[in-house]
Write a protein that holds these residues in place. Structure first.
Motif, PDB file in Angstrom:
ATOM      1  N   UNK A   1      -4.680   9.448 -40.078  1.00  8.86           N
ATOM      2  CA  UNK A   1      -3.841   9.924 -40.601  1.00  8.86           C
ATOM      3  C   UNK A   1      -2.464  10.248 -40.428  1.00  8.86           C
ATOM      4  N   UNK A   2      -1.223  10.454 -41.580  1.00  5.60           N
ATOM      5  CA  UNK A   2      -0.323  10.648 -40.907  1.00  5.60           C
ATOM      6  C   UNK A   2       0.068  12.613 -40.339  1.00  5.60           C
ATOM      7  N   UNK A   3       0.913  13.013 -39.766  1.00  8.78           N
ATOM      8  CA  UNK A   3       1.110  13.270 -38.851  1.00  8.78           C
ATOM      9  C   UNK A   3       1.995  13.630 -38.990  1.00  8.78           C
ATOM     10  N   UNK A   4       2.652  15.688 -38.828  1.00  3.22           N
ATOM     11  CA  UNK A   4       4.373  16.636 -38.633  1.00  3.22           C
ATOM     12  C   UNK A   4       4.451  16.828 -38.061  1.00  3.22           C
ATOM     13  N   UNK A   5       4.896  17.197 -36.965  1.00  2.00           N
ATOM     14  CA  UNK A   5       5.203  18.542 -35.986  1.00  2.00           C
ATOM     15  C   UNK A   5       6.751  18.462 -35.946  1.00  2.00           C
ATOM     16  N   UNK A   6       6.857  20.141 -35.925  1.00  2.00           N
ATOM     17  CA  UNK A   6       8.197  20.297 -35.393  1.00  2.00           C
ATOM     18  C   UNK A   6       8.431  20.359 -34.173  1.00  2.00           C
ATOM     19  N   UNK A   7       9.645  20.022 -34.164  1.00  2.00           N
ATOM     20  CA  UNK A   7      10.516  20.051 -32.404  1.00  2.00           C
ATOM     21  C   UNK A   7      10.958  21.858 -32.004  1.00  2.00           C
ATOM     22  N   UNK A   8       9.823  22.142 -31.490  1.00  2.00           N
ATOM     23  CA  UNK A   8      10.354  23.485 -30.931  1.00  2.00           C
ATOM     24  C   UNK A   8      11.051  23.846 -29.228  1.00  2.00           C
ATOM     25  N   UNK A   9      11.033  22.392 -28.905  1.00  4.26           N
ATOM     26  CA  UNK A   9      11.480  22.967 -27.652  1.00  4.26           C
ATOM     27  C   UNK A   9      11.980  21.313 -27.091  1.00  4.26           C
ATOM     28  N   UNK A  10      12.358  20.928 -25.304  1.00  6.68           N
ATOM     29  CA  UNK A  10      12.476  20.132 -24.999  1.00  6.68           C
ATOM     30  C   UNK A  10      11.549  19.972 -24.400  1.00  6.68           C
ATOM     31  N   UNK A  11      10.034  19.758 -24.325  1.00  6.28           N
ATOM     32  CA  UNK A  11       9.715  19.561 -23.433  1.00  6.28           C
ATOM     33  C   UNK A  11       8.716  17.896 -23.820  1.00  6.28           C
ATOM     34  N   UNK A  12       7.753  17.314 -23.122  1.00  2.00           N
ATOM     35  CA  UNK A  12       6.878  16.602 -23.225  1.00  2.00           C
ATOM     36  C   UNK A  12       5.781  16.538 -24.659  1.00  2.00           C
ATOM     37  N   UNK A  13       5.950  16.163 -25.724  1.00  2.00           N
ATOM     38  CA  UNK A  13       4.779  15.963 -26.011  1.00  2.00           C
ATOM     39  C   UNK A  13       3.520  15.239 -26.833  1.00  2.00           C
ATOM     40  N   UNK A  14       2.764  15.756 -27.061  1.00  4.19           N
ATOM     41  CA  UNK A  14       0.872  14.997 -26.899  1.00  4.19           C
ATOM     42  C   UNK A  14       0.996  15.124 -28.910  1.00  4.19           C
ATOM     43  N   UNK A  15       0.153  14.093 -29.000  1.00  9.25           N
ATOM     44  CA  UNK A  15       0.049  13.855 -30.362  1.00  9.25           C
ATOM     45  C   UNK A  15      -1.237  13.611 -30.936  1.00  9.25           C
ATOM     46  N   UNK A  16      -2.011  13.867 -31.569  1.00 12.56           N
ATOM     47  CA  UNK A  16      -3.012  13.557 -31.830  1.00 12.56           C
ATOM     48  C   UNK A  16      -3.336  13.477 -33.436  1.00 12.56           C
ATOM     49  N   UNK A  17      -3.556  12.012 -33.489  1.00 10.24           N
ATOM     50  CA  UNK A  17      -3.717  11.372 -35.085  1.00 10.24           C
ATOM     51  C   UNK A  17      -5.486  11.075 -35.176  1.00 10.24           C
ATOM     52  N   UNK A  18      -5.453  11.638 -37.022  1.00 10.86           N
ATOM     53  CA  UNK A  18      -6.954  11.793 -36.751  1.00 10.86           C
ATOM     54  C   UNK A  18      -7.524  10.213 -37.668  1.00 10.86           C
ATOM     55  N   UNK A  19      -8.162   9.651 -37.411  1.00 10.02           N
ATOM     56  CA  UNK A  19      -8.887   8.614 -38.412  1.00 10.02           C
ATOM     57  C   UNK A  19      -9.012   8.460 -39.986  1.00 10.02           C
ATOM     58  N   UNK A  20      -8.793   8.002 -40.351  1.00  5.13           N
ATOM     59  CA  UNK A  20      -8.992   8.176 -41.920  1.00  5.13           C
ATOM     60  C   UNK A  20     -10.749   8.355 -42.413  1.00  5.13           C
ATOM     61  N   UNK A  21     -11.543   6.975 -42.262  1.00  4.28           N
ATOM     62  CA  UNK A  21     -12.761   6.953 -42.022  1.00  4.28           C
ATOM     63  C   UNK A  21     -13.522   6.347 -40.987  1.00  4.28           C
ATOM     64  N   UNK A  22     -14.877   6.996 -41.532  1.00  6.21           N
ATOM     65  CA  UNK A  22     -15.573   6.553 -39.743  1.00  6.21           C
ATOM     66  C   UNK A  22     -15.605   5.334 -39.189  1.00  6.21           C
ATOM     67  N   UNK A  23     -15.260   4.041 -40.602  1.00  3.18           N
ATOM     68  CA  UNK A  23     -15.480   2.923 -39.858  1.00  3.18           C
ATOM     69  C   UNK A  23     -14.122   2.628 -39.068  1.00  3.18           C
ATOM     70  N   UNK A  24     -15.091   1.939 -38.339  1.00  2.00           N
ATOM     71  CA  UNK A  24     -14.228   1.165 -37.107  1.00  2.00           C
ATOM     72  C   UNK A  24     -13.592  -0.372 -37.058  1.00  2.00           C
ATOM     73  N   UNK A  25     -12.950  -0.339 -37.565  1.00  2.00           N
ATOM     74  CA  UNK A  25     -12.071  -2.040 -37.082  1.00  2.00           C
ATOM     75  C   UNK A  25     -12.822  -2.316 -36.236  1.00  2.00           C
ATOM     76  N   UNK A  26     -13.397  -3.745 -36.397  1.00  2.00           N
ATOM     77  CA  UNK A  26     -13.779  -4.294 -36.174  1.00  2.00           C
ATOM     78  C   UNK A  26     -13.071  -4.997 -34.501  1.00  2.00           C
ATOM     79  N   UNK A  27     -11.859  -4.977 -34.374  1.00  2.00           N
ATOM     80  CA  UNK A  27     -10.703  -5.458 -33.435  1.00  2.00           C
ATOM     81  C   UNK A  27     -11.349  -3.636 -32.576  1.00  2.00           C
ATOM     82  N   UNK A  28     -11.347  -2.177 -32.871  1.00  2.00           N
ATOM     83  CA  UNK A  28     -11.225  -1.609 -32.349  1.00  2.00           C
ATOM     84  C   UNK A  28     -13.597  -1.791 -31.163  1.00  2.00           C
TER      85      UNK A  28
END
Length: 236
Positions: free
Chosen positions: A80-107
């Motif tokens: 799922x797409x994610x949007x974050x607002x830059x609130x400072x110069x510190x490093x950011x950690x971004x978590x993306x949520x899988x859109x479905x519970x089905x995993x691709x074969x490569x994963x």
């Protein structure tokens, strides 16, 4: 006098704040898949103010120019797409949520191209082909039959050919992290056949690009695409 001093201090504080917020800086971050903590490679991170985008590398890391208040859009197929607002110069950690519970074969397999190539090399070794089909002096002394097999056997020849192929594939996959259609589309007006022709004719050499970072690639893409479009204009 006291009130005037306070007003001056407030004015200077506001000016300083505006100056800081107006300055561009390089924000660094890492992209994870939420729930699994797997790092996400080839995610697209776009500053919506500047429309400049970069891709996360094999470790999920990225760097991008931004200002305070900028919005970063992070996209990745099947997540799922994610949007974050830059609130400072510190490093950011971004978590993306899988859109479905089905995993691709490569994963499910969890193999990268590099791992696949190493698996094939291991198969060659299991067949008795060592050192990529090349016999060392010591192996010739202590394992003369294996040395002879490496010289005349069919598999050793294939192993040498594969070794060259594998090395090239690993190098090219490093270039693909940054020189791909998504990033080029984010930073140029190239589309369709012109985009494909550009990627074919202006793909950077590994020897030149192996030490580049995100911004080196973007600079190359902008400069070389302009050269390409200028050439198209002359052709007309």
């Amino acid at each position: 006098m006291y009130k005037l001093k306070n007003i001056i201090i407030i004015i200077f504080a506001c000016l300083a704040s505006n100056y800081v917020s107006a300055q561009e800086f390089i924000i660094k971050g890492v992209v994870f898949e939420k729930g699994s903590n797997l790092r996400v490679a080839l995610a697209e991170i776009t500053n919506q103010r500047t429309a400049i985008g970069v891709g996360s590398n094999d470790l999920g890391l990225f760097q991008l120019k931004a200002k305070l208040g900028d919005t970063l859009l992070i996209t990745k197929r099947s997540l799922a797409d994610q949007r974050i607002i830059v609130k400072g110069t510190q490093d950011v950690i971004i978590y993306l949520i899988r859109e479905s519970t089905m995993l691709d074969e490569v994963n499910i397999i969890g193999n990268t191209k590099k791992q696949d190539l190493e698996d094939i090399k291991r198969d060659f070794r299991n067949k008795g082909v060592y050192n990529g089909g090349k016999s060392s002096v010591l192996s010739s002394i202590f394992s003369p039959l294996n040395a002879l097999y490496n010289l005349v056997g069919k598999d050793p020849k294939n192993a040498r050919r594969f070794g060259r192929y594998a090395d090239n594939e690993i190098k090219q996959s490093q270039i693909d992290v940054y020189f791909n259609q998504s990033i080029i589309k984010n930073n140029t007006e190239l589309r369709g056949d012109t985009l494909e022709n550009y990627m074919l004719n202006f793909r950077p050499d590994f020897e030149k690009a192996q030490y580049w970072n995100n911004y080196d690639y973007i600079k190359y893409i902008k400069e070389s695409s302009k050269k390409y479009t200028d050439t198209l204009g002359k052709g007309k």
